[in-house]
Structures are given as structure tokens and as C-alpha cells.
Design a protein around this motif. Sequence first.
Motif, mmCIF file in Angstrom:
data_model
loop_
_atom_site.group_PDB
_atom_site.id
_atom_site.type_symbol
_atom_site.label_atom_id
_atom_site.label_comp_id
_atom_site.label_asym_id
_atom_site.label_seq_id
_atom_site.Cartn_x
_atom_site.Cartn_y
_atom_site.Cartn_z
ATOM 1 N N SER A 3 0.819 -1.196 0.000
ATOM 2 C CA SER A 3 0.000 0.000 0.000
ATOM 3 C C SER A 3 0.857 1.251 0.000
ATOM 4 O O SER A 3 1.907 1.305 0.618
ATOM 5 N N SER A 4 0.373 2.291 -0.690
ATOM 6 C CA SER A 4 1.090 3.556 -0.667
ATOM 7 C C SER A 4 0.784 4.321 0.619
ATOM 8 O O SER A 4 1.453 5.274 0.952
ATOM 9 N N HIS A 5 -0.243 3.906 1.337
ATOM 10 C CA HIS A 5 -0.579 4.528 2.608
ATOM 11 C C HIS A 5 0.071 3.743 3.741
ATOM 12 O O HIS A 5 0.120 2.525 3.711
ATOM 13 N N ALA A 6 0.532 4.456 4.728
ATOM 14 C CA ALA A 6 1.094 3.787 5.902
ATOM 15 C C ALA A 6 -0.010 2.971 6.565
ATOM 16 O O ALA A 6 -1.187 3.240 6.410
ATOM 17 N N CYS A 7 0.407 2.009 7.316
ATOM 18 C CA CYS A 7 -0.543 1.122 7.986
ATOM 19 C C CYS A 7 -1.094 1.805 9.241
ATOM 20 O O CYS A 7 -1.366 1.165 10.229
ATOM 21 N N THR A 8 -1.250 3.126 9.202
ATOM 22 C CA THR A 8 -1.806 3.857 10.336
ATOM 23 C C THR A 8 -3.039 4.661 9.944
ATOM 24 O O THR A 8 -3.600 5.345 10.779
ATOM 25 N N ASP A 9 -3.457 4.591 8.694
ATOM 26 C CA ASP A 9 -4.633 5.334 8.254
ATOM 27 C C ASP A 9 -5.922 4.697 8.765
ATOM 28 O O ASP A 9 -6.938 5.366 8.874
ATOM 29 N N TYR A 10 -5.874 3.423 9.062
ATOM 30 C CA TYR A 10 -7.037 2.675 9.525
ATOM 31 C C TYR A 10 -6.662 1.829 10.730
ATOM 32 O O TYR A 10 -5.496 1.570 10.980
ATOM 33 N N GLU A 11 -7.700 1.398 11.442
ATOM 34 C CA GLU A 11 -7.477 0.471 12.545
ATOM 35 C C GLU A 11 -8.499 -0.648 12.455
ATOM 36 O O GLU A 11 -9.631 -0.440 12.012
ATOM 37 N N LEU A 12 -8.081 -1.824 12.857
ATOM 38 C CA LEU A 12 -8.962 -2.975 12.972
ATOM 39 C C LEU A 12 -9.359 -3.031 14.436
ATOM 40 O O LEU A 12 -8.515 -3.224 15.307
ATOM 41 N N ARG A 13 -10.644 -2.800 14.706
ATOM 42 C CA ARG A 13 -11.097 -2.663 16.081
ATOM 43 C C ARG A 13 -11.974 -3.842 16.483
ATOM 44 O O ARG A 13 -12.941 -4.170 15.810
ATOM 45 N N PHE A 14 -11.616 -4.447 17.610
ATOM 46 C CA PHE A 14 -12.371 -5.540 18.214
ATOM 47 C C PHE A 14 -13.019 -4.980 19.487
ATOM 48 O O PHE A 14 -12.315 -4.631 20.430
ATOM 49 N N ASN A 15 -14.338 -4.887 19.522
ATOM 50 C CA ASN A 15 -15.035 -4.379 20.699
ATOM 51 C C ASN A 15 -15.455 -5.530 21.607
ATOM 52 O O ASN A 15 -15.869 -6.596 21.131
ATOM 53 N N ALA A 16 -15.364 -5.287 22.907
ATOM 54 C CA ALA A 16 -15.741 -6.293 23.898
ATOM 55 C C ALA A 16 -17.241 -6.561 23.823
ATOM 56 O O ALA A 16 -18.035 -5.645 23.599
ATOM 57 N N LEU A 17 -17.610 -7.810 24.011
ATOM 58 C CA LEU A 17 -19.019 -8.179 24.024
ATOM 59 C C LEU A 17 -19.651 -7.939 25.392
ATOM 60 O O LEU A 17 -20.876 -7.890 25.508
ATOM 61 N N ASN A 23 -11.349 -3.411 24.922
ATOM 62 C CA ASN A 23 -11.424 -3.374 23.459
ATOM 63 C C ASN A 23 -9.993 -3.422 22.927
ATOM 64 O O ASN A 23 -9.056 -3.030 23.626
ATOM 65 N N TYR A 24 -9.836 -3.867 21.699
ATOM 66 C CA TYR A 24 -8.514 -3.935 21.066
ATOM 67 C C TYR A 24 -8.574 -3.249 19.717
ATOM 68 O O TYR A 24 -9.568 -3.370 18.999
ATOM 69 N N ALA A 25 -7.505 -2.532 19.354
ATOM 70 C CA ALA A 25 -7.410 -1.895 18.038
ATOM 71 C C ALA A 25 -5.978 -2.025 17.534
ATOM 72 O O ALA A 25 -5.022 -1.887 18.314
ATOM 73 N N ALA A 50 -7.075 -11.584 20.291
ATOM 74 C CA ALA A 50 -8.330 -11.001 19.806
ATOM 75 C C ALA A 50 -8.929 -11.841 18.685
ATOM 76 O O ALA A 50 -10.140 -12.082 18.663
ATOM 77 N N ARG A 51 -8.096 -12.297 17.774
ATOM 78 C CA ARG A 51 -8.594 -13.154 16.689
ATOM 79 C C ARG A 51 -9.136 -14.471 17.220
ATOM 80 O O ARG A 51 -10.119 -14.990 16.696
ATOM 81 N N ALA A 52 -8.504 -15.004 18.265
ATOM 82 C CA ALA A 52 -8.913 -16.304 18.806
ATOM 83 C C ALA A 52 -10.250 -16.248 19.543
ATOM 84 O O ALA A 52 -10.961 -17.260 19.606
ATOM 85 N N VAL A 53 -10.604 -15.092 20.106
ATOM 86 C CA VAL A 53 -11.824 -15.007 20.914
ATOM 87 C C VAL A 53 -12.943 -14.211 20.245
ATOM 88 O O VAL A 53 -13.911 -13.822 20.901
ATOM 89 N N ILE A 56 -16.677 -14.821 21.018
ATOM 90 C CA ILE A 56 -16.753 -15.402 22.365
ATOM 91 C C ILE A 56 -16.651 -14.285 23.407
ATOM 92 O O ILE A 56 -17.525 -14.135 24.253
ATOM 93 N N GLU A 57 -15.563 -13.529 23.332
ATOM 94 C CA GLU A 57 -15.358 -12.396 24.234
ATOM 95 C C GLU A 57 -15.368 -11.060 23.491
ATOM 96 O O GLU A 57 -15.635 -10.026 24.096
ATOM 97 N N LEU A 58 -15.045 -11.109 22.208
ATOM 98 C CA LEU A 58 -14.967 -9.896 21.399
ATOM 99 C C LEU A 58 -15.863 -10.018 20.174
ATOM 100 O O LEU A 58 -16.042 -11.108 19.631
ATOM 101 N N ALA A 59 -16.406 -8.869 19.751
ATOM 102 C CA ALA A 59 -17.210 -8.841 18.529
ATOM 103 C C ALA A 59 -16.295 -9.019 17.315
ATOM 104 O O ALA A 59 -15.082 -8.825 17.397
ATOM 105 N N TRP A 60 -16.897 -9.376 16.185
ATOM 106 C CA TRP A 60 -16.138 -9.436 14.939
ATOM 107 C C TRP A 60 -15.577 -8.051 14.680
ATOM 108 O O TRP A 60 -16.241 -7.049 14.948
ATOM 109 N N PRO A 61 -14.373 -7.945 14.169
ATOM 110 C CA PRO A 61 -13.727 -6.634 14.042
ATOM 111 C C PRO A 61 -14.334 -5.755 12.960
ATOM 112 O O PRO A 61 -14.969 -6.232 12.023
#
Length: 69
Positions: A3-17, A23-25, A50-53, A56-61
Motif C-alpha cells: 500500500s502507498s498509505h502507511a498502515c496507520t490510516d485505519y485500525e482494525l477494532r475488536f469491541n468487547a461483548l 477493546n482492542y485496536a 483477539a482473533r482467537a476469541v 466469544i469475548e470480542l465482537a467481529w472486528p
Amino acid sequence: MNSSHACTDYELRFNALFAGRRNYAFPCDALGHVDIDSLSERARINYLYARAVMGIELAWPEVRPSLWH
């Protein structure tokens, strides 16, 4: 990453259920791809956790514009 954009323009966010849980980002591209090699060891462990749970504990990102750029 190709990508021409740095990997900081977006975040993958996992919210707690459940209230009171963490929460994780993680930095990602517009498609939600996380460059796991660029993460610190602690962030890498948290990302794998976060991917493993998902569902179960976290919503889909969600991919969101990053608040950090």
C-alpha cells in the motif's frame, strides 16, 4: 505491505461483548489487513488473542479510520 498509505490510516477494532472488558485496536490498511510483523511483541500477542476469541469475548472486528494519524 504494498500500500502507498502507511498502515496507520485505519485500525482494525475488536469491541468487547461484555461491559467492563477491554477493546482492542490494531493498525491496518483499508481492507483490514494487519502487518503482524510491524507489531510489537505485546501487540502481536494481543492481536492473536483477539482473533482467537472473536464471537466469544470480542465482537467481529470493524475497519475504521484511525484516530492516531
